[in-house]
Motif scaffolding. Structure first.
Motif, PDB file in Angstrom:
ATOM      1  N   PHE A 125      -0.116   8.937  58.087  1.00  0.00           N
ATOM      2  CA  PHE A 125      -1.233   9.451  57.289  1.00  0.00           C
ATOM      3  C   PHE A 125      -1.681   8.470  56.209  1.00  0.00           C
ATOM      4  CE2 PHE A 125       0.126  14.188  57.842  1.00  0.00           C
ATOM      5  CZ  PHE A 125      -0.359  14.178  59.143  1.00  0.00           C
ATOM      6  N   GLU A 126      -0.769   7.656  55.692  1.00  0.00           N
ATOM      7  CA  GLU A 126      -1.019   6.884  54.478  1.00  0.00           C
ATOM      8  C   GLU A 126      -2.263   5.992  54.516  1.00  0.00           C
ATOM      9  OE1 GLU A 126      -0.922   6.154  50.659  1.00  0.00           O
ATOM     10  OE2 GLU A 126       0.232   7.699  51.705  1.00  0.00           O
ATOM     11  N   PRO A 127      -2.544   5.224  55.576  1.00  0.00           N
ATOM     12  CA  PRO A 127      -3.760   4.399  55.544  1.00  0.00           C
ATOM     13  C   PRO A 127      -5.039   5.231  55.385  1.00  0.00           C
ATOM     14  CG  PRO A 127      -2.365   3.809  57.418  1.00  0.00           C
ATOM     15  CD  PRO A 127      -1.766   5.021  56.791  1.00  0.00           C
ATOM     16  N   TYR A 128      -5.021   6.432  55.944  1.00  0.00           N
ATOM     17  CA  TYR A 128      -6.197   7.300  55.847  1.00  0.00           C
ATOM     18  C   TYR A 128      -6.283   7.957  54.470  1.00  0.00           C
ATOM     19  CZ  TYR A 128      -5.770   6.400  60.768  1.00  0.00           C
ATOM     20  OH  TYR A 128      -5.648   5.761  61.968  1.00  0.00           O
ATOM     21  N   ARG A 129      -5.137   8.251  53.862  1.00  0.00           N
ATOM     22  CA  ARG A 129      -5.135   8.757  52.486  1.00  0.00           C
ATOM     23  C   ARG A 129      -5.702   7.702  51.546  1.00  0.00           C
ATOM     24  NH1 ARG A 129       0.693  10.594  53.244  1.00  0.00           N
ATOM     25  NH2 ARG A 129       0.516  12.770  53.798  1.00  0.00           N
ATOM     26  N   GLN A 130      -5.291   6.440  51.738  1.00  0.00           N
ATOM     27  CA  GLN A 130      -5.798   5.353  50.900  1.00  0.00           C
ATOM     28  C   GLN A 130      -7.317   5.255  51.024  1.00  0.00           C
ATOM     29  OE1 GLN A 130      -4.352   3.471  48.660  1.00  0.00           O
ATOM     30  NE2 GLN A 130      -2.318   4.298  49.014  1.00  0.00           N
ATOM     31  N   ARG A 131      -7.800   5.319  52.237  1.00  0.00           N
ATOM     32  CA  ARG A 131      -9.245   5.247  52.480  1.00  0.00           C
ATOM     33  C   ARG A 131      -9.942   6.399  51.774  1.00  0.00           C
ATOM     34  NH1 ARG A 131     -10.946   6.043  58.515  1.00  0.00           N
ATOM     35  NH2 ARG A 131     -10.130   3.962  58.787  1.00  0.00           N
ATOM     36  N   ASP A 140     -13.792   5.061  50.885  1.00  0.00           N
ATOM     37  CA  ASP A 140     -14.183   4.036  51.841  1.00  0.00           C
ATOM     38  C   ASP A 140     -14.336   4.632  53.237  1.00  0.00           C
ATOM     39  OD1 ASP A 140     -14.754   1.523  52.786  1.00  0.00           O
ATOM     40  OD2 ASP A 140     -12.657   0.875  52.890  1.00  0.00           O
ATOM     41  N   ALA A 141     -15.346   5.488  53.408  1.00  0.00           N
ATOM     42  CA  ALA A 141     -15.546   6.176  54.688  1.00  0.00           C
ATOM     43  C   ALA A 141     -16.147   5.235  55.728  1.00  0.00           C
ATOM     44  CB  ALA A 141     -16.461   7.371  54.502  1.00  0.00           C
TER      45      ALA A 141
END
Length: 194
Positions: free
Chosen positions: A165-171, A176-177
């Motif tokens: 999940f983490e890379p998508y949480r960062q985004r 940064d959609a």
């Protein structure tokens, strides 16, 4: 007014008063919205996602601030505009193994409020799924799987899923959609069966 911080950490909530403050659908929506926006949001902006008037939303924001969950954010330039932001980048609720009945009841109320919100999101998806573009319809997933694991394996599985999940949480935190991106609710629960 609080200055900007370089890094916000996840908060662990174990205080029953804070749990009760969070166990309200509007406050859950406000916290979720503030966790997604960079720089904070006004009561009027939060009111749109909470389905309330700005004055009712201001009341909820003050209650969340009193519980230490949100704070005023630096202004965007208009000194009349009051921005709010979450204190941490996420929340984990943990009453602790030795919690008494009052704390357990507060934890249960908060978890049930989140579960009700999650169920309504699933129902909303099912009501409109046939009208969604094929790529979104095909990508949505409902899954219920029972696994046979040790406690150590379960802890490892939770860590692996969290890492995914983490890379998508960062985004999400950075606003940064990607082109064609949408917010997606992911419900992940792992509970041992009796």
């Amino acid at each position: 007014m609080t200055e900007a911080r370089p890094e916000r950490r996840q908060m662990t909530v174990s205080d029953p008063q804070v749990m009760r403050a969070l166990a309200h659908p509007a406050r859950i929506a406000i916290m979720e919205h503030l966790g997604r926006v960079e720089g904070g949001a006004t009561a009027t902006e939060c009111a749109e996602v909470a389905g309330l008037s700005p004055s009712a939303t201001s009341y909820h924001l003050r209650a969340l601030a009193k519980s230490g969950l949100v704070e005023q954010a630096p202004s965007r330039g208009d000194a009349r505009e009051r921005l709010w932001r979450t204190v941490g980048q996420g929340l984990m609720v943990d009453a602790g193994r030795s919690a008494g009945p009052e704390v357990r009841a507060a934890e249960q109320a908060l978890v049930e409020a989140h579960a009700a919100r999650d169920l309504e999101r699933a129902r909303d998806w099912l009501r409109r799924a046939g009208d969604e573009p094929p790529e979104w319809y095909d990508a949505a997933l409902f899954s219920d799987t029972v696994l046979l694991l040790t406690a150590e394996e379960l802890a490892g599985l939770n860590e692996a899923v969290s890492a995914l999940f983490e890379p998508y949480r960062q985004r999400n935190r950075q606003g940064d959609a990607p082109a064609g991106g949408r917010s997606v609710a992911v419900h992940y629960r792992v509970v041992p069966l009796a």
